[in-house]
Design a protein around this motif. Structure first.
Motif, PDB file in Angstrom:
ATOM      1  N   THR A 112     -38.272 -38.213  20.647  1.00  0.00           N
ATOM      2  CA  THR A 112     -36.799 -38.848  20.841  1.00  0.00           C
ATOM      3  C   THR A 112     -36.845 -40.589  20.307  1.00  0.00           C
ATOM      4  N   GLN A 113     -36.576 -40.434  19.772  1.00  0.00           N
ATOM      5  CA  GLN A 113     -36.455 -42.227  19.519  1.00  0.00           C
ATOM      6  C   GLN A 113     -35.109 -42.697  18.345  1.00  0.00           C
ATOM      7  N   SER A 114     -35.578 -43.765  18.710  1.00  0.00           N
ATOM      8  CA  SER A 114     -33.584 -44.578  17.826  1.00  0.00           C
ATOM      9  C   SER A 114     -34.162 -46.097  17.353  1.00  0.00           C
ATOM     10  N   THR A 116     -33.252 -48.719  13.856  1.00  0.00           N
ATOM     11  CA  THR A 116     -32.706 -49.283  11.991  1.00  0.00           C
ATOM     12  C   THR A 116     -32.896 -48.477  10.991  1.00  0.00           C
ATOM     13  N   PRO A 133     -27.840 -47.383  12.373  1.00  0.00           N
ATOM     14  CA  PRO A 133     -28.749 -46.983  13.417  1.00  0.00           C
ATOM     15  C   PRO A 133     -29.232 -45.426  12.895  1.00  0.00           C
ATOM     16  N   ARG A 135     -30.854 -42.002  15.780  1.00  0.00           N
ATOM     17  CA  ARG A 135     -31.493 -41.593  16.593  1.00  0.00           C
ATOM     18  C   ARG A 135     -31.979 -40.030  15.932  1.00  0.00           C
ATOM     19  N   SER A 136     -33.204 -40.282  15.771  1.00  0.00           N
ATOM     20  CA  SER A 136     -34.121 -38.902  15.623  1.00  0.00           C
ATOM     21  C   SER A 136     -34.888 -38.406  16.941  1.00  0.00           C
ATOM     22  N   GLU A 137     -34.875 -36.597  15.979  1.00  0.00           N
ATOM     23  CA  GLU A 137     -36.209 -36.261  17.083  1.00  0.00           C
ATOM     24  C   GLU A 137     -36.660 -35.071  16.879  1.00  0.00           C
ATOM     25  N   ASP A 175     -29.283 -38.078  13.461  1.00  0.00           N
ATOM     26  CA  ASP A 175     -28.219 -38.885  14.278  1.00  0.00           C
ATOM     27  C   ASP A 175     -28.063 -39.468  13.481  1.00  0.00           C
ATOM     28  N   ALA A 176     -27.559 -39.781  12.557  1.00  0.00           N
ATOM     29  CA  ALA A 176     -26.323 -41.531  12.685  1.00  0.00           C
ATOM     30  C   ALA A 176     -24.443 -40.997  13.063  1.00  0.00           C
ATOM     31  N   THR A 181     -25.032 -36.084  10.318  1.00  0.00           N
ATOM     32  CA  THR A 181     -26.441 -36.169  10.656  1.00  0.00           C
ATOM     33  C   THR A 181     -26.670 -34.843  10.402  1.00  0.00           C
TER      34      THR A 181
END
Length: 278
Positions: A112-114, A116, A133, A135-137, A175-176, A181
């Motif tokens: 799991t990370q975030s 740009t 930005p 967020r991805s899993e 997920d933005a 998403t």
């Protein structure tokens, strides 16, 4: 006189011999060499469980098409900021006899990370523009069901073959929120075959190597191909027949093309753990 001296010498020689035998008896009782037919330490069991931590370096690429738009090949480290992390490795072996083993393994892999976005990404038909930005899993659950037959077994180790089914479940989420998403999921039951060998350097220290793999040719199933290569090399120090410690190196290489989606996942690095037997 000579006969008397000879008798004294014979008596003294017998006394020294008896003393040496008497002194050696406790030592002989303490040292009992392992019979050549006896299995090495750690090979007599019916149930074996192992748990450890794996520290792999990840190389992950994926692309997913949707809504008629070709998906971008995403580098999860460069494009989404994925960081390497430790994994849990759980293994179970049932051994009704020394030559036959039924094996199960589970490795829950999750990142799991975030980050740009540095380039425009199209994933499952949705576009993510530069500067957004995200967020991805990435969740990769790898199950392994295997049967091992050791056609060579002796007091120095064994050699055998392995047939197995690897169930792979990969889920990717971008997920933005609130703009977009999207997620994609791929599941596959992959057969594999390979070999395993173990050598005991001394009766309680062994080195084991295992290689299994499978490749699905492009033309066998329309628009589909896949490969899976699993390499494992480790040493085991058995403190007793029931408990030991392991240190090893493992590499997983998985790739697939399914219609318009594709992915490539590589994990490789050292691990350590404990093993218990009954």
């Amino acid at each position: 006189m000579k006969q008397h001296r000879s008798a004294i010498r014979a008596y003294a020689s017998c006394s020294v011999a008896l003393a040496l035998v008497w002194a050696a008896a406790p030592v002989q009782a303490q040292f009992r060499p392992r019979p050549t037919s006896e299995p090495p330490t750690g090979e007599e069991y019916h149930i074996e469980g192992a748990a450890g931590f794996w520290f792999p370096s990840a190389t992950i690429f994926a692309a997913s098409e949707g809504l008629g738009q070709t998906g971008t090949t995403i580098d999860f480290k460069t494009d989404l900021g994925l960081q390497d992390r430790k994994m849990v490795d759980l293994r179970l072996v049932l051994s009704p006899s020394r030559r036959h083993k039924f094996r199960f393994e589970f490795i829950p892999i999750k990142y799991t990370q975030s980050a740009t976005v540095r380039k425009r990404i199209v994933f499952n038909g949705i576009g993510y523009d530069i500067g957004l930005p995200v967020r991805s899993e990435l969740e990769w659950r790898a199950f392994r069901y295997a049967y091992e037959f050791d056609f060579i077994t002796n007091n120095r180790g064994f050699a055998g073959f392995v047939v197995e089914a690897k169930y792979t479940d990969v889920r990717i989420l971008l997920d933005a929120s609130p703009l977009a998403t999207e997620f994609a999921r791929a599941r596959a039951q992959i057969p594999a075959i390979g070999g395993i060998g173990r050598f005991y350097v001394v009766p309680n220290i062994s080195i084991t190597g295992e290689l299994t793999g499978f490749k699905l040719p492009k033309d066998l199933v329309k628009n589909t191909s896949a490969h899976y290569v699993d390499f494992d090399l480790y040493g085991t120090l058995n403190f007793t027949n029931n408990i030991g410690a392991q240190l090893g190196y493992r590499s997983l290489d998985v790739g697939f093309i399914a219609d318009t989606d594709n992915g490539a996942f590589k994990e490789k690095g050292i691990y350590f753990g404990v093993v218990a037997r009954y």
